[in-house]
Design a protein around this motif. Structure first.
Motif, PDB file in Angstrom:
ATOM      1  N   GLU A 196      21.425  -0.123   4.584  1.00  0.00           N
ATOM      2  CA  GLU A 196      20.813   1.147   4.219  1.00  0.00           C
ATOM      3  C   GLU A 196      20.119   1.009   2.873  1.00  0.00           C
ATOM      4  N   VAL A 197      18.838   1.410   2.824  1.00  0.00           N
ATOM      5  CA  VAL A 197      18.049   1.332   1.590  1.00  0.00           C
ATOM      6  C   VAL A 197      17.335   2.660   1.375  1.00  0.00           C
ATOM      7  N   GLY A 198      17.093   2.949   0.097  1.00  0.00           N
ATOM      8  CA  GLY A 198      16.310   4.120  -0.261  1.00  0.00           C
ATOM      9  C   GLY A 198      14.905   3.714  -0.667  1.00  0.00           C
ATOM     10  N   VAL A 199      13.909   4.532  -0.289  1.00  0.00           N
ATOM     11  CA  VAL A 199      12.506   4.232  -0.574  1.00  0.00           C
ATOM     12  C   VAL A 199      12.081   5.019  -1.812  1.00  0.00           C
ATOM     13  N   GLU A 200      11.554   4.294  -2.812  1.00  0.00           N
ATOM     14  CA  GLU A 200      11.057   4.920  -4.040  1.00  0.00           C
ATOM     15  C   GLU A 200       9.720   4.294  -4.420  1.00  0.00           C
ATOM     16  N   ASN A 201       8.919   5.067  -5.174  1.00  0.00           N
ATOM     17  CA  ASN A 201       7.609   4.610  -5.673  1.00  0.00           C
ATOM     18  C   ASN A 201       6.745   4.069  -4.541  1.00  0.00           C
ATOM     19  N   PHE A 202       6.649   4.826  -3.481  1.00  0.00           N
ATOM     20  CA  PHE A 202       5.902   4.375  -2.306  1.00  0.00           C
ATOM     21  C   PHE A 202       4.402   4.606  -2.495  1.00  0.00           C
ATOM     22  N   LYS A 203       3.613   3.570  -2.110  1.00  0.00           N
ATOM     23  CA  LYS A 203       2.158   3.667  -2.098  1.00  0.00           C
ATOM     24  C   LYS A 203       1.670   3.264  -0.713  1.00  0.00           C
ATOM     25  N   SER A 204       0.895   4.149  -0.087  1.00  0.00           N
ATOM     26  CA  SER A 204       0.452   3.915   1.281  1.00  0.00           C
ATOM     27  C   SER A 204      -0.776   3.004   1.326  1.00  0.00           C
ATOM     28  N   LEU A 205      -1.211   2.666   2.533  1.00  0.00           N
ATOM     29  CA  LEU A 205      -2.382   1.814   2.718  1.00  0.00           C
ATOM     30  C   LEU A 205      -3.651   2.452   2.168  1.00  0.00           C
ATOM     31  N   GLN A 206      -3.753   3.792   2.306  1.00  0.00           N
ATOM     32  CA  GLN A 206      -4.966   4.480   1.893  1.00  0.00           C
ATOM     33  C   GLN A 206      -5.150   4.524   0.376  1.00  0.00           C
ATOM     34  N   SER A 207      -4.085   4.256  -0.382  1.00  0.00           N
ATOM     35  CA  SER A 207      -4.183   4.332  -1.846  1.00  0.00           C
ATOM     36  C   SER A 207      -4.733   3.061  -2.474  1.00  0.00           C
ATOM     37  N   PHE A 208      -5.035   2.028  -1.669  1.00  0.00           N
ATOM     38  CA  PHE A 208      -5.559   0.766  -2.190  1.00  0.00           C
ATOM     39  C   PHE A 208      -7.022   0.620  -1.771  1.00  0.00           C
ATOM     40  N   SER A 209      -7.842   0.188  -2.701  1.00  0.00           N
ATOM     41  CA  SER A 209      -9.260  -0.059  -2.429  1.00  0.00           C
ATOM     42  C   SER A 209      -9.532  -1.557  -2.570  1.00  0.00           C
ATOM     43  N   TYR A 210     -10.157  -2.146  -1.554  1.00  0.00           N
ATOM     44  CA  TYR A 210     -10.437  -3.580  -1.538  1.00  0.00           C
ATOM     45  C   TYR A 210     -11.518  -3.833  -0.505  1.00  0.00           C
ATOM     46  N   ASP A 211     -12.015  -5.047  -0.491  1.00  0.00           N
ATOM     47  CA  ASP A 211     -13.038  -5.440   0.472  1.00  0.00           C
ATOM     48  C   ASP A 211     -12.402  -5.527   1.864  1.00  0.00           C
ATOM     49  N   LYS A 212     -12.921  -4.746   2.785  1.00  0.00           N
ATOM     50  CA  LYS A 212     -12.319  -4.686   4.125  1.00  0.00           C
ATOM     51  C   LYS A 212     -12.481  -5.983   4.911  1.00  0.00           C
ATOM     52  N   LYS A 213     -13.321  -6.883   4.419  1.00  0.00           N
ATOM     53  CA  LYS A 213     -13.488  -8.155   5.123  1.00  0.00           C
ATOM     54  C   LYS A 213     -12.235  -9.023   5.038  1.00  0.00           C
ATOM     55  N   ILE A 214     -11.443  -8.825   4.001  1.00  0.00           N
ATOM     56  CA  ILE A 214     -10.234  -9.650   3.851  1.00  0.00           C
ATOM     57  C   ILE A 214      -8.995  -8.936   4.378  1.00  0.00           C
ATOM     58  N   ALA A 215      -9.186  -7.810   5.080  1.00  0.00           N
ATOM     59  CA  ALA A 215      -8.041  -7.079   5.619  1.00  0.00           C
ATOM     60  C   ALA A 215      -7.292  -7.950   6.624  1.00  0.00           C
ATOM     61  N   PRO A 216      -5.956  -7.965   6.602  1.00  0.00           N
ATOM     62  CA  PRO A 216      -5.192  -8.784   7.555  1.00  0.00           C
ATOM     63  C   PRO A 216      -5.463  -8.386   8.998  1.00  0.00           C
ATOM     64  N   LYS A 217      -5.520  -9.372   9.853  1.00  0.00           N
ATOM     65  CA  LYS A 217      -5.766  -9.133  11.280  1.00  0.00           C
ATOM     66  C   LYS A 217      -4.442  -8.911  11.997  1.00  0.00           C
ATOM     67  N   MET A 218      -4.481  -8.077  13.009  1.00  0.00           N
ATOM     68  CA  MET A 218      -3.274  -7.744  13.743  1.00  0.00           C
ATOM     69  C   MET A 218      -2.777  -8.967  14.519  1.00  0.00           C
ATOM     70  N   GLY A 219      -1.491  -9.244  14.422  1.00  0.00           N
ATOM     71  CA  GLY A 219      -0.894 -10.358  15.143  1.00  0.00           C
ATOM     72  C   GLY A 219      -0.916 -11.674  14.397  1.00  0.00           C
ATOM     73  N   SER A 220      -1.509 -11.729  13.197  1.00  0.00           N
ATOM     74  CA  SER A 220      -1.547 -12.986  12.444  1.00  0.00           C
ATOM     75  C   SER A 220      -0.176 -13.269  11.824  1.00  0.00           C
ATOM     76  N   LYS A 221       0.084 -14.533  11.590  1.00  0.00           N
ATOM     77  CA  LYS A 221       1.368 -14.968  11.046  1.00  0.00           C
ATOM     78  C   LYS A 221       1.407 -14.740   9.539  1.00  0.00           C
ATOM     79  N   PRO A 222       2.403 -13.981   9.009  1.00  0.00           N
ATOM     80  CA  PRO A 222       2.448 -13.753   7.565  1.00  0.00           C
ATOM     81  C   PRO A 222       3.286 -14.804   6.839  1.00  0.00           C
ATOM     82  N   LEU A 223       3.045 -14.915   5.552  1.00  0.00           N
ATOM     83  CA  LEU A 223       3.931 -15.649   4.657  1.00  0.00           C
ATOM     84  C   LEU A 223       4.866 -14.640   3.988  1.00  0.00           C
ATOM     85  N   ILE A 224       6.084 -15.071   3.665  1.00  0.00           N
ATOM     86  CA  ILE A 224       7.050 -14.192   3.003  1.00  0.00           C
ATOM     87  C   ILE A 224       7.583 -14.930   1.782  1.00  0.00           C
TER      88      ILE A 224
END
Length: 315
Positions: free
Chosen positions: A118-146
């Motif tokens: 169980e975790v509590g969510v604080e200081n949340f920022k959504s996707l819409q609050s970030f501005s960046y070049d949409k060309k580098i947006a992650p593609k759906m289904g791609s493998k992420p690094l962690i």
């Protein structure tokens, strides 16, 4: 609960085999659920988790009043949904005065609760609050690094448990080989304190470095949030051993070979009896044949003499 029926067709048997526990797990599906009361922040968090895992995630929008993960009898509905949807992970959102913006993360084993966090969510920022070049947006289904930053992930029990759950939740499909061009986003988990972790989602921008390996630059694309660990429940030892079974490695036995801790790999070599008399001698001397011939003649002559003596004695 679902009514258990014995399969009567081959297709039904194959479907049950797909849902049965496996020694080598495939891609894990995630189930997202709501409680009777949720906040706007929590609804946004659940929606964006669904979009990040789209294609391998199921989201229920109805309110569930019977789900209480840490209470006795409150896990029956969760196990029912797991069996119905064949999901291995779940994310459950609830909101109360005592525990605001609360997320419960958990895993299933054989459609039964394996562990809870169980975790509590604080200081949340959504996707819409970030501005960046949409060309580098992650593609759906791609493998992420962690990336896990901080010693707390190795020393604090709660954070070690959080690391395991986040790895299963975010890693996607397990692959053996990766194309560097196909890696376009990374999740960064940073330890802030003994019970707080900052989670951010960044896109990868490849730049020229003058070598074969390009230079990578992180661009934050969201969402980002602080996860405050509240409660957690580890699996019991018997269930852990059953879930952690691995495929036995079958090695082909080699005859007459043993392993020694000091000498290392040792073996026996079997050599047939050597007939030294029939061996051809190298570099034969010139007189060897003559000597053999004379010895043979002397032997034959001695044999004839012995035979004559025996014949005379008999007379």
């Amino acid at each position: 609960m679902l009514k258990v029926k014995t399969p009567t067709t081959g297709r039904a048997r194959r479907e049950l085999e797909k849902r049965a526990p496996k020694l080598v797990e495939g891609e894990k599906k995630t189930l997202i659920l709501h409680s009777t009361k949720t906040s706007n922040v929590l609804n946004t968090v659940l929606t964006e988790i669904y979009h990040l895992k789209k294609g391998n995630c199921i989201k229920y929008s109805r309110k569930n009043e019977n789900i209480r993960p840490f209470e006795a009898g409150g896990e029956t509905s969760l196990e029912f949904f797991s069996q119905k949807t064949d999901c291995n992970l779940f994310v459950f959102g609830s909101h109360s005065k005592k525990r605001p913006d609360n997320l419960v993360l958990g895993r299933f084993y054989d459609h039964h609760i394996y562990d809870l966090l169980e975790v509590g969510v604080e200081n949340f920022k959504s996707l819409q609050s970030f501005s960046y070049d949409k060309k580098i947006a992650p593609k759906m289904g791609s493998k992420p690094l962690i990336a896990f930053v901080g010693e707390g992930f190795e020393s604090v029990e709660e954070l070690k448990h959080l690391k395991e759950v986040l790895l299963d939740l975010l890693r996607g499909e397990v692959v053996e080989n990766l194309n560097l061009v196909g890696i376009d986003h990374v999740y960064v988990c940073t330890v802030v304190s003994q019970n707080r972790v900052f989670l951010s989602h960044c896109a990868l921008r490849l730049k020229k470095s003058g070598t074969v390996v390009p230079k990578m630059e992180l661009v934050e694309v969201g969402p980002s949030m602080d996860l405050v660990v509240r409660r957690h429940r580890l699996p019991n030892e018997g269930l852990r051993k059953e879930a952690m079974k691995t495929v036995p490695q079958k090695t082909k036995k080699v005859k007459n070979v043993k392993g020694d801790p000091i000498l290392g790999k040792t073996g026996k070599i079997y050599i047939p009896d050597q007939k030294l008399g029939d061996m051809a001698l190298p570099n034969k001397a010139k007189g060897v044949k003559r000597e053999r011939r004379e010895a043979k003649m002397n032997k034959d002559a001695d044999g004839q003499v012995l035979k004559k003596q025996k014949g005379e004695d008999s007379k």
